[in-house]
Scaffold this motif. Structure first.
Motif, mmCIF file in Angstrom:
data_model
loop_
_atom_site.group_PDB
_atom_site.id
_atom_site.type_symbol
_atom_site.label_atom_id
_atom_site.label_comp_id
_atom_site.label_asym_id
_atom_site.label_seq_id
_atom_site.Cartn_x
_atom_site.Cartn_y
_atom_site.Cartn_z
ATOM 1 N N SER A 153 0.845 -1.199 0.000
ATOM 2 C CA SER A 153 0.000 0.000 0.000
ATOM 3 C C SER A 153 0.877 1.245 0.000
ATOM 4 O O SER A 153 2.093 1.177 0.233
ATOM 5 C CB SER A 153 -0.893 0.015 1.246
ATOM 6 O OG SER A 153 -0.088 0.147 2.420
ATOM 7 N N MET A 154 0.239 2.403 -0.225
ATOM 8 C CA MET A 154 0.981 3.656 -0.156
ATOM 9 C C MET A 154 1.482 3.893 1.262
ATOM 10 O O MET A 154 2.528 4.497 1.463
ATOM 11 C CB MET A 154 0.107 4.822 -0.614
ATOM 12 C CG MET A 154 0.041 4.996 -2.123
ATOM 13 S SD MET A 154 1.662 5.239 -2.927
ATOM 14 C CE MET A 154 2.249 6.735 -2.115
ATOM 15 N N SER A 155 0.748 3.405 2.249
ATOM 16 C CA SER A 155 1.201 3.548 3.635
ATOM 17 C C SER A 155 2.526 2.829 3.835
ATOM 18 O O SER A 155 3.455 3.364 4.468
ATOM 19 C CB SER A 155 0.148 2.988 4.591
ATOM 20 O OG SER A 155 0.596 3.086 5.931
ATOM 21 N N LEU A 239 -0.408 0.974 -6.591
ATOM 22 C CA LEU A 239 -0.644 1.506 -5.248
ATOM 23 C C LEU A 239 -1.548 2.727 -5.266
ATOM 24 O O LEU A 239 -2.386 2.895 -4.381
ATOM 25 C CB LEU A 239 0.687 1.873 -4.581
ATOM 26 C CG LEU A 239 1.734 0.764 -4.455
ATOM 27 C CD1 LEU A 239 2.973 1.304 -3.748
ATOM 28 C CD2 LEU A 239 1.171 -0.440 -3.725
ATOM 29 N N ALA A 240 -1.364 3.588 -6.274
ATOM 30 C CA ALA A 240 -2.169 4.814 -6.351
ATOM 31 C C ALA A 240 -1.947 5.471 -7.705
ATOM 32 O O ALA A 240 -0.936 5.229 -8.369
ATOM 33 C CB ALA A 240 -1.790 5.784 -5.230
ATOM 34 N N PRO A 254 -6.822 3.676 -5.732
ATOM 35 C CA PRO A 254 -7.106 4.996 -5.157
ATOM 36 C C PRO A 254 -6.183 6.079 -5.708
ATOM 37 O O PRO A 254 -5.125 5.790 -6.275
ATOM 38 C CB PRO A 254 -6.841 4.784 -3.667
ATOM 39 C CG PRO A 254 -5.800 3.707 -3.629
ATOM 40 C CD PRO A 254 -6.160 2.776 -4.769
ATOM 41 N N GLU A 258 -6.391 10.211 -1.845
ATOM 42 C CA GLU A 258 -7.228 9.290 -1.072
ATOM 43 C C GLU A 258 -6.401 8.495 -0.069
ATOM 44 O O GLU A 258 -6.918 8.061 0.967
ATOM 45 C CB GLU A 258 -7.966 8.330 -2.010
ATOM 46 C CG GLU A 258 -9.133 8.955 -2.752
ATOM 47 C CD GLU A 258 -9.827 7.962 -3.663
ATOM 48 O OE1 GLU A 258 -11.055 7.821 -3.571
ATOM 49 O OE2 GLU A 258 -9.141 7.306 -4.482
ATOM 50 N N THR A 259 -5.128 8.280 -0.379
ATOM 51 C CA THR A 259 -4.268 7.519 0.536
ATOM 52 C C THR A 259 -3.612 8.416 1.589
ATOM 53 O O THR A 259 -2.850 7.933 2.424
ATOM 54 C CB THR A 259 -3.153 6.789 -0.231
ATOM 55 O OG1 THR A 259 -2.219 7.747 -0.757
ATOM 56 C CG2 THR A 259 -3.730 5.946 -1.361
#
Length: 338
Positions: A153-155, A239-240, A254, A258-259
């Motif tokens: 994820s972007m996180s 991821l985005a 997303p 959004e992330t």
């Protein structure tokens, strides 16, 4: 991360020119004088075949644009030739293209990447040495990893960049282009120094993909249309996307905002002719390309590729390009890539 940096705000509002000027292009059509002139594309070209330079390696956005133009122009001017000149964000192709001064049978795909590469590579020639004809499309960028990457994820990516930015190798397009600008903005958004990025530049989408899948890069940044087949095929995980809205062809991915990453950026692509063509030749070529954007073939291309229709022709495109060159130059300076 809730507080926007000045650079992020600048990119956030970058589409302002697109929104305003696209409206002008939709309301207007080709320059009025063109409709009343007796010249046609056939008369302008004579016995010469229309040639379109893609100033990058096969597989990238410019190559895709040139070849989709080739298909869409078939019914209007017959067979056209597409050829590739690779290197340095299109500036090598640009340096060759300017030699065709006065030849209306020569066209070249261009866009945001070339605007940035001219500055980043300190090119002795620029788009001021061409005749701008039309802006065609916008294309969101996508941040992606190999399917087997531990980054899900972007996180995860944000944490990795904060922990060890030089250790996050980023594969993208040419120096100074949209991908490197976006990489710098991501670094800045997570509180890191963009100058410490490990950015690996490539002259084409195929080379970039090879670097990513071989494990020589942690992530890749590329146009959505360039990585979409691999994303849908399961080789790459998105991821985005960098646009304000989710990409129509990747509705489950997303946006960066959004992330929680406050960055937005859209790439654009267009077409130029050589400097030195006549005003009449310029208007006829603009009308030809405007007619191309109205063909069923081109409209189908936009839908299939997920490209945004950003048609802008004539003086409006020339003004957009002048503003864009100034904007990109300032952005590159701000994030240490100038």
């Amino acid at each position: 991360m809730e507080r926007r940096s000045s650079t992020a705000r600048l990119i956030r509002w970058a589409p302002w020119a697109v929104a305003v000027l696209v409206t002008a292009a939709v309301v207007g059509t080709a320059p009025a004088d063109t409709a009343h002139s007796g010249s046609t594309a056939a008369q302008v070209l004579g016995d010469r075949q229309l040639r379109i330079m893609a100033p990058a390696a096969p597989g990238g956005g410019w190559d895709q644009t040139a070849r989709e133009m080739q298909a869409s122009l078939q019914e209007l001017v017959g067979r056209t030739e597409v050829y590739n000149v690779t290197g340095a964000g299109g500036t090598i192709g640009l340096s060759q293209f300017v030699r065709y001064e006065g030849d209306p049978s020569q066209l070249m795909a261009t866009g945001l990447i070339m605007v940035g590469a001219v500055k980043a590579n300190k090119s002795p020639v620029s788009l001021a040495d061409t005749t701008p004809l039309i802006r065609l499309t916008t294309d969101a960028e996508v941040v992606a990893v190999p399917a087997n990457s531990p980054i899900h994820s972007m996180s995860d990516l944000v944490n990795a960049m904060r922990t060890d930015l030089p250790g996050v190798s980023i594969a993208g397009g040419s120096a100074g282009g949209a991908e490197q600008i976006l990489a710098g903005l991501l670094a800045q958004a997570v509180g890191a120094n963009p100058a410490q990025m490990s950015y690996v530049a490539h002259s084409g989408g195929g080379e970039m993909l090879s670097t990513l899948l071989s494990g020589r890069a942690t992530i890749a940044i590329s146009g959505v249309s360039e990585l979409e087949p691999q994303i849908k095929g399961g080789e790459v995980r998105a991821l985005a996307v960098s646009s304000a809205q989710r990409a129509p062809t990747l509705p489950d991915v997303p946006t960066l905002r959004e992330t929680g990453v406050d960055v937005e950026l859209d790439n654009w692509r267009g077409v130029v002719a050589p400097k030195g063509i006549t005003v009449e030749q310029e208007r006829v070529l603009e009308q030809l390309l405007l007619e191309m954007t109205r063909t069923p073939q081109w409209k189908a291309t936009l839908a299939e590729r997920g490209w945004g229709d950003a048609t802008l022709v004539g003086p409006e495109f020339e003004e957009f390009l002048r503003v864009e060159q100034d904007r990109v130059s300032k952005v590159l300076d701000q994030i240490g890539l100038g």
